[in-house]
Write a protein that holds these residues in place. Sequence first.
Motif, PDB file in Angstrom:
ATOM      1  N   LYS A  98       0.840  -1.212   0.000  1.00  0.00           N
ATOM      2  CA  LYS A  98       0.000   0.000   0.000  1.00  0.00           C
ATOM      3  C   LYS A  98       0.873   1.260   0.000  1.00  0.00           C
ATOM      4  CE  LYS A  98      -3.885  -2.061   2.459  1.00  0.00           C
ATOM      5  NZ  LYS A  98      -4.463  -2.268   3.793  1.00  0.00           N
ATOM      6  N   ALA A  99       1.940   1.211   0.826  1.00  0.00           N
ATOM      7  CA  ALA A  99       2.855   2.358   0.904  1.00  0.00           C
ATOM      8  C   ALA A  99       3.575   2.560  -0.428  1.00  0.00           C
ATOM      9  CB  ALA A  99       3.869   2.141   2.018  1.00  0.00           C
ATOM     10  N   ALA A 100       3.915   1.437  -1.084  1.00  0.00           N
ATOM     11  CA  ALA A 100       4.616   1.513  -2.386  1.00  0.00           C
ATOM     12  C   ALA A 100       3.722   2.167  -3.437  1.00  0.00           C
ATOM     13  CB  ALA A 100       5.041   0.117  -2.841  1.00  0.00           C
ATOM     14  N   LEU A 101       2.445   1.771  -3.481  1.00  0.00           N
ATOM     15  CA  LEU A 101       1.530   2.317  -4.493  1.00  0.00           C
ATOM     16  C   LEU A 101       1.259   3.804  -4.295  1.00  0.00           C
ATOM     17  CD1 LEU A 101      -1.041  -0.545  -5.045  1.00  0.00           C
ATOM     18  CD2 LEU A 101       0.554   0.362  -6.714  1.00  0.00           C
ATOM     19  N   LYS A 102       1.394   4.274  -3.054  1.00  0.00           N
ATOM     20  CA  LYS A 102       1.235   5.714  -2.799  1.00  0.00           C
ATOM     21  C   LYS A 102       2.385   6.508  -3.418  1.00  0.00           C
ATOM     22  CE  LYS A 102      -1.567   5.520   1.382  1.00  0.00           C
ATOM     23  NZ  LYS A 102      -1.549   5.587   2.847  1.00  0.00           N
ATOM     24  N   ARG A 103       3.495   5.818  -3.690  1.00  0.00           N
ATOM     25  CA  ARG A 103       4.668   6.489  -4.283  1.00  0.00           C
ATOM     26  C   ARG A 103       4.596   6.552  -5.803  1.00  0.00           C
ATOM     27  NH1 ARG A 103       7.315   3.970   0.282  1.00  0.00           N
ATOM     28  NH2 ARG A 103       7.692   2.026  -0.842  1.00  0.00           N
ATOM     29  N   LEU A 104       3.503   6.054  -6.379  1.00  0.00           N
ATOM     30  CA  LEU A 104       3.366   6.052  -7.845  1.00  0.00           C
ATOM     31  C   LEU A 104       2.277   7.022  -8.285  1.00  0.00           C
ATOM     32  CD1 LEU A 104       3.835   4.836 -10.720  1.00  0.00           C
ATOM     33  CD2 LEU A 104       2.151   3.095 -10.119  1.00  0.00           C
ATOM     34  N   GLN A 105       2.600   7.822  -9.316  1.00  0.00           N
ATOM     35  CA  GLN A 105       1.607   8.709  -9.940  1.00  0.00           C
ATOM     36  C   GLN A 105       1.677   8.522 -11.450  1.00  0.00           C
ATOM     37  OE1 GLN A 105       2.928  12.486  -8.035  1.00  0.00           O
ATOM     38  NE2 GLN A 105       0.741  12.821  -7.723  1.00  0.00           N
ATOM     39  N   THR A 106       0.526   8.448 -12.095  1.00  0.00           N
ATOM     40  CA  THR A 106       0.497   8.315 -13.558  1.00  0.00           C
ATOM     41  C   THR A 106      -0.380   9.415 -14.147  1.00  0.00           C
ATOM     42  OG1 THR A 106      -1.335   6.740 -13.357  1.00  0.00           O
ATOM     43  CG2 THR A 106       0.870   5.806 -13.573  1.00  0.00           C
ATOM     44  N   PHE A 107       0.070   9.968 -15.271  1.00  0.00           N
ATOM     45  CA  PHE A 107      -0.669  11.067 -15.909  1.00  0.00           C
ATOM     46  C   PHE A 107      -0.770  10.858 -17.409  1.00  0.00           C
ATOM     47  CE2 PHE A 107       1.387  13.073 -12.184  1.00  0.00           C
ATOM     48  CZ  PHE A 107       0.279  13.629 -11.560  1.00  0.00           C
ATOM     49  N   GLU A 108      -1.863  11.373 -17.975  1.00  0.00           N
ATOM     50  CA  GLU A 108      -1.952  11.473 -19.445  1.00  0.00           C
ATOM     51  C   GLU A 108      -1.421  12.856 -19.804  1.00  0.00           C
ATOM     52  OE1 GLU A 108      -5.065  10.787 -17.691  1.00  0.00           O
ATOM     53  OE2 GLU A 108      -4.535   8.669 -17.809  1.00  0.00           O
ATOM     54  N   GLY A 109      -0.618  12.942 -20.832  1.00  0.00           N
ATOM     55  CA  GLY A 109       0.007  14.226 -21.170  1.00  0.00           C
ATOM     56  C   GLY A 109       1.084  14.566 -20.157  1.00  0.00           C
ATOM     57  N   VAL A 110       1.517  15.835 -20.162  1.00  0.00           N
ATOM     58  CA  VAL A 110       2.538  16.278 -19.203  1.00  0.00           C
ATOM     59  C   VAL A 110       1.985  17.470 -18.427  1.00  0.00           C
ATOM     60  CG1 VAL A 110       4.957  16.944 -18.900  1.00  0.00           C
ATOM     61  CG2 VAL A 110       4.308  15.559 -20.869  1.00  0.00           C
ATOM     62  N   PRO A 111       1.404  17.247 -17.233  1.00  0.00           N
ATOM     63  CA  PRO A 111       0.810  18.356 -16.485  1.00  0.00           C
ATOM     64  C   PRO A 111       1.852  19.332 -15.937  1.00  0.00           C
ATOM     65  CG  PRO A 111       0.686  16.325 -15.223  1.00  0.00           C
ATOM     66  CD  PRO A 111       1.258  15.964 -16.550  1.00  0.00           C
ATOM     67  N   PRO A 112       1.435  20.567 -15.583  1.00  0.00           N
ATOM     68  CA  PRO A 112       2.354  21.664 -15.248  1.00  0.00           C
ATOM     69  C   PRO A 112       3.593  21.418 -14.386  1.00  0.00           C
ATOM     70  CG  PRO A 112       0.160  22.503 -15.299  1.00  0.00           C
ATOM     71  CD  PRO A 112       0.057  21.033 -15.570  1.00  0.00           C
ATOM     72  N   PRO A 113       3.539  20.786 -13.222  1.00  0.00           N
ATOM     73  CA  PRO A 113       4.823  20.740 -12.493  1.00  0.00           C
ATOM     74  C   PRO A 113       5.902  19.939 -13.218  1.00  0.00           C
ATOM     75  CG  PRO A 113       3.149  19.430 -11.376  1.00  0.00           C
ATOM     76  CD  PRO A 113       2.468  20.148 -12.485  1.00  0.00           C
ATOM     77  N   TYR A 114       5.489  18.998 -14.082  1.00  0.00           N
ATOM     78  CA  TYR A 114       6.454  18.090 -14.710  1.00  0.00           C
ATOM     79  C   TYR A 114       6.898  18.519 -16.107  1.00  0.00           C
ATOM     80  CZ  TYR A 114       4.823  15.442 -10.765  1.00  0.00           C
ATOM     81  OH  TYR A 114       4.482  15.071  -9.492  1.00  0.00           O
ATOM     82  N   ASP A 115       6.238  19.550 -16.680  1.00  0.00           N
ATOM     83  CA  ASP A 115       6.647  19.978 -18.025  1.00  0.00           C
ATOM     84  C   ASP A 115       7.995  20.692 -18.008  1.00  0.00           C
ATOM     85  OD1 ASP A 115       5.633  22.152 -16.692  1.00  0.00           O
ATOM     86  OD2 ASP A 115       4.441  22.930 -18.355  1.00  0.00           O
ATOM     87  N   LYS A 116       8.413  21.160 -16.799  1.00  0.00           N
ATOM     88  CA  LYS A 116       9.700  21.859 -16.699  1.00  0.00           C
ATOM     89  C   LYS A 116      10.751  20.996 -15.995  1.00  0.00           C
ATOM     90  CE  LYS A 116       7.902  26.571 -16.839  1.00  0.00           C
ATOM     91  NZ  LYS A 116       6.506  26.312 -17.111  1.00  0.00           N
ATOM     92  N   LYS A 117      10.429  19.722 -15.779  1.00  0.00           N
ATOM     93  CA  LYS A 117      11.379  18.826 -15.111  1.00  0.00           C
ATOM     94  C   LYS A 117      11.982  17.858 -16.104  1.00  0.00           C
ATOM     95  CE  LYS A 117       9.595  19.164 -10.462  1.00  0.00           C
ATOM     96  NZ  LYS A 117       9.001  18.522  -9.315  1.00  0.00           N
ATOM     97  N   LYS A 118      13.189  17.408 -15.768  1.00  0.00           N
ATOM     98  CA  LYS A 118      13.880  16.473 -16.661  1.00  0.00           C
ATOM     99  C   LYS A 118      13.205  15.110 -16.600  1.00  0.00           C
ATOM    100  CE  LYS A 118      18.478  14.932 -17.915  1.00  0.00           C
ATOM    101  NZ  LYS A 118      19.898  14.911 -17.559  1.00  0.00           N
ATOM    102  N   LYS A 119      12.888  14.584 -17.782  1.00  0.00           N
ATOM    103  CA  LYS A 119      12.232  13.282 -17.853  1.00  0.00           C
ATOM    104  C   LYS A 119      13.217  12.233 -18.348  1.00  0.00           C
ATOM    105  CE  LYS A 119       9.131  15.837 -19.929  1.00  0.00           C
ATOM    106  NZ  LYS A 119       9.174  17.051 -19.110  1.00  0.00           N
ATOM    107  N   MET A 120      13.029  11.002 -17.909  1.00  0.00           N
ATOM    108  CA  MET A 120      13.950   9.944 -18.301  1.00  0.00           C
ATOM    109  C   MET A 120      13.209   8.810 -19.006  1.00  0.00           C
ATOM    110  SD  MET A 120      14.783   8.189 -14.639  1.00  0.00           S
ATOM    111  CE  MET A 120      15.564   6.763 -15.339  1.00  0.00           C
ATOM    112  N   VAL A 121      13.990   7.964 -19.682  1.00  0.00           N
ATOM    113  CA  VAL A 121      13.428   6.766 -20.314  1.00  0.00           C
ATOM    114  C   VAL A 121      14.079   5.544 -19.679  1.00  0.00           C
ATOM    115  CG1 VAL A 121      12.903   7.858 -22.530  1.00  0.00           C
ATOM    116  CG2 VAL A 121      15.120   6.774 -22.206  1.00  0.00           C
TER     117      VAL A 121
END
Length: 205
Positions: A98-121
């Motif tokens: 349960k604690a592990a799943l709280k550490r996961l977030q999934t989004f469609e598109g790239v919402p505002p806080p993450y559009d200016k952050k470095k993304k990895m593959v």
Amino acid sequence: MPGFSPKAIVIDGRGHMFGRLASIIAKLILNGSKVVVVRSEAVNISGNFYRNKLKYLDFLKKRCNVLPTRGPFHFRAPGKILYRCVRGMVPHKTERGKAALKRLQTFEGVPPPYDKKKKMVIPSALKVLRLKHGRRFCSLGRLGHEVGWKYQDIVEALEAKRKLKGEAYHKGQLEVAKAKKAVLSDPKIAKKIEPLQKVIESYGH
């Protein structure tokens, strides 16, 4: 696979294989890392679209006959489909899970806080490296759209807007770099800032 990181690991889902990406995310969150997946509508699933749609329609039939609101719940949004896949790879009924799943977030598109952050593959989950050339595949966004996800057009419009904004910012940065180079190439200015430049270089810049 990246090691433990106190900051959230932002993964760009575009061009990744669905199951491979999910298994790596599951391991990361169980190890204590925070993971954010953006552009989950662009995640790929191996096998042609028709086959995957039939599989999903078969999954939609699996419900509680007495009271369907008891579950199982059939998510239509690509981010939620990916989340459910990761949930199946995590012991989600235990406190650790349960604690592990709280550490996961999934989004469609790239919402505002993450559009200016470095993304990895994740190279070990990329379609171009893992799926044999010529094999059929489909995207999670199209699958979700065909089974009831209503926001494909909205996400596409927002993504187009974000890309235009990003392109304008990049061009501006190039102009700034060009102007800086032109200023530094002037011998008078170079001589003036030479002692300051030595101080800056001593700090490793």
